[in-house]
Write an enzyme that holds these catalytic residues in place. Structure first.
Site, PDB file in Angstrom:
ATOM      1  N   ASP A   1       6.330   1.305   6.978  1.00 47.50           N
ATOM      2  CA  ASP A   1       4.958   0.815   6.741  1.00 47.50           C
ATOM      3  C   ASP A   1       4.267   1.681   5.704  1.00 47.50           C
ATOM      4  OD1 ASP A   1       2.495  -0.382   6.870  1.00 47.50           O
ATOM      5  OD2 ASP A   1       1.964   0.411   8.830  1.00 47.50           O
TER       6      ASP A   1
ATOM      7  N   GLU B   1      -5.179   0.953   2.560  1.00 49.10           N
ATOM      8  CA  GLU B   1      -4.938  -0.129   3.516  1.00 49.10           C
ATOM      9  C   GLU B   1      -5.102   0.386   4.931  1.00 49.10           C
ATOM     10  OE1 GLU B   1      -3.180  -3.176   6.016  1.00 49.10           O
ATOM     11  OE2 GLU B   1      -2.515  -1.109   5.895  1.00 49.10           O
ATOM     12  N   GLU B   2      -4.643   1.615   5.156  1.00 46.69           N
ATOM     13  CA  GLU B   2      -4.672   2.182   6.508  1.00 46.69           C
ATOM     14  C   GLU B   2      -6.030   2.813   6.828  1.00 46.69           C
ATOM     15  OE1 GLU B   2      -2.323   1.448   8.373  1.00 46.69           O
ATOM     16  OE2 GLU B   2      -0.370   1.579   7.412  1.00 46.69           O
TER      17      GLU B   2
ATOM     18  N   HIS C   1       3.744   3.598  12.438  1.00 46.15           N
ATOM     19  CA  HIS C   1       2.648   4.417  12.994  1.00 46.15           C
ATOM     20  C   HIS C   1       3.131   5.357  14.105  1.00 46.15           C
ATOM     21  CE1 HIS C   1      -0.880   1.682  11.476  1.00 46.15           C
ATOM     22  NE2 HIS C   1       0.169   1.639  10.674  1.00 46.15           N
TER      23      HIS C   1
ATOM     24  N   GLU D   1       4.666  -5.898   3.857  1.00 46.29           N
ATOM     25  CA  GLU D   1       4.438  -5.228   5.147  1.00 46.29           C
ATOM     26  C   GLU D   1       5.617  -5.501   6.091  1.00 46.29           C
ATOM     27  OE1 GLU D   1       2.121  -3.257   6.214  1.00 46.29           O
ATOM     28  OE2 GLU D   1       0.279  -3.622   5.086  1.00 46.29           O
TER      29      GLU D   1
ATOM     30  N   ASP E   1      -0.539   4.259   0.798  1.00 44.74           N
ATOM     31  CA  ASP E   1      -1.076   5.231   1.753  1.00 44.74           C
ATOM     32  C   ASP E   1      -0.367   5.058   3.102  1.00 44.74           C
ATOM     33  OD1 ASP E   1      -2.375   2.716   2.090  1.00 44.74           O
ATOM     34  OD2 ASP E   1      -4.026   3.649   3.186  1.00 44.74           O
TER      35      ASP E   1
ATOM     36  N   HIS F   1       0.833  -1.204   0.000  1.00 46.09           N
ATOM     37  CA  HIS F   1       0.000   0.000   0.000  1.00 46.09           C
ATOM     38  C   HIS F   1       0.862   1.246   0.000  1.00 46.09           C
ATOM     39  CE1 HIS F   1       0.537   0.791   4.408  1.00 46.09           C
ATOM     40  NE2 HIS F   1       0.570  -0.532   4.500  1.00 46.09           N
TER      41      HIS F   1
HETATM   42 ZN   LIG Z   1       1.061  -1.378   6.374  1.00 48.84          ZN
END
Ligand SMILES: [Zn+2]
Length: 397
Positions: A106, A140-141, A366, A169, A75, A73
């Site tokens: 990520d 995805e997020e 994150h 990932e 995003d 992903h």
């Molecule tokens: Zn991810």
């Protein structure tokens, strides 16, 4: 920008602030790079009710099989307060050997390494005999409604078929080469509402306190354990995540009480069988007199959350061996084959082809100051390159 250099590619991606649902130029960067490497690139916009439109990307090089897919992903999650970051969250700055920015691990970093790995094969004249594709979602997020699920359906409708998939990932807890994910637990959530009779706390015989019933029902879900784990999975585990009554008075017995739960379940269960077991436990507990002697059975309702995640385990030895072998060759470490952690988009891909997951070290994902060691980007690129070569060598045989 040099496609063979994962640092260049990652910096270009991080400088696009593609916080879900924004594309922010990230897919433009990928389209330019992949087109130059001989990929046919499609950008597909997915729409649905009550959720933002999302732009996704599918790119394929080659027309024949075997066909290897890389999924990821573009995003990223929001950055929080930018002032908390020691380097700009979209700067891609490098300090003391670490590259900073939202998405560094990520998982723009994983995408950058895969592209660099493929570019090195092109440069060395070792383009795989078969096809390689990239399936990159921008959702995805976020709600994950207009992302991988719809992109897979869209591609499959156009006749795309895959033999294996690698999801990039971040899978390593501490250092590169620790862990491959070969499956994921399933997940089911629900809300239980217990009905009672409102009344005065000093006259409980005239009322029926639903808190008593809710406690009995909640306990039945937490004990005993659902299982003791299996060869490839840790024990299933249920957590009661909230108990709500919303009663502001201490002298009033409330009319109803509600609790929510989530269970992460292993391959002893399916989503349906674990739901049946939960109902069985609730029904048995509803006649338990411990907290409500001489009362009728507890009256309760249960509402299941909309979409359960199904448990899966990949048993494709050629795929797992190619990836493990590549990691061992490059790092000297034997990766653990794991099914721990939360769900990922692999749960959707497994319906189309065998899927494994391996990427960077997840420690700062994150978080403020998300960052990746520049040396890890180089190592992961070499691992991916070796994996691609080994997988096609296996698939050819
Ligand atoms: Zn991810």
């Amino acid at each position: 920008m040099t496609a063979t250099n994962p640092v260049d590619v990652l910096q270009a991606l991080i400088r696009c602030p593609s916080v879900t649902p924004a594309e922010a130029g990230a897919l433009d960067v990928l389209e330019n790079l992949l087109s130059q490497l001989g990929f046919t690139v499609d950008r597909m916009v997915a729409k649905d009710q009550d959720t933002p439109d999302i732009e996704n990307l599918y790119a394929r090089a080659g027309t024949d099989g075997p066909h290897l897919m890389f999924a990821g992903h573009s995003d990223v999650v929001p950055v929080g307060a930018e002032t908390d970051w020691s380097a700009g969250p979209f700067s891609g700055d490098i300090r003391d050997g670490m590259l900073y920015g939202r998405g560094a691990v990520d998982m723009k970093g994983g995408i950058a390494c895969f592209i660099a790995a493929y570019a090195r094969l092109v440069e060395a004249g070792k383009v795989p005999k078969g096809s390689v594709s990239l399936l990159i979602t921008g959702d995805e997020e976020g709600p994950a409604v207009n992302g991988t699920v719809k992109l897979l359906e869209w591609a499959a409708e156009r006749g795309e078929r895959w033999d294996a998939c690698l999801v990039g990932e971040p899978t390593n807890p501490d250092s590169l080469g620790d862990m491959i994910k070969i499956g994921r637990r399933g997940s089911v959530s629900g809300t239980v509402t217990v009905k009672g009779v409102q009344g005065h706390a000093a006259y409980p015989h005239l009322a029926d306190n639903p808190v008593r019933g809710a406690l009995s029902l909640a306990k039945s879900l937490m004990f005993p354990a659902f299982d003791t784990g299996t060869e490839n999975f840790q024990p299933s585990n249920l957590e009661v995540t909230t108990i709500d009554v919303g009663n502001a008075a201490t002298n009033v017995i409330p009319a109803s009480a509600r609790f929510k739960f989530n269970i992460r379940f292993n391959d002893v269960w399916t989503a349906d069988s674990v739901k049946a077991e939960i109902i069985r436990r609730l029904d048995a507990a509803s006649v338990d007199p411990e907290l409500r002697p001489d009362r009728a059975a507890i009256g309760y309702d249960i509402i299941w959350s909309e979409r359960p995640s199904h448990v899966f385990l990949t048993r494709n030895n050629a795929l797992i061996a190619s990836l493990s072998g590549a990691i061992e060759t490059v790092t000297g470490k034997t990766p653990k084959l794991s099914t721990t952690g939360g769900t990922s988009d692999a749960r959707f891909i497994k319906d189309y082809c065998p899927v494994v997951e391996f990427g960077l070290v997840g420690q700062t994902m994150h978080m403020v100051d998300e960052r990746v060691a520049v040396s890890d980007l180089e190592t992961l690129t070499v691992i991916y390159q070796t994996f691609i070569e080994q997988w096609f060598a296996h698939a050819d045989a």
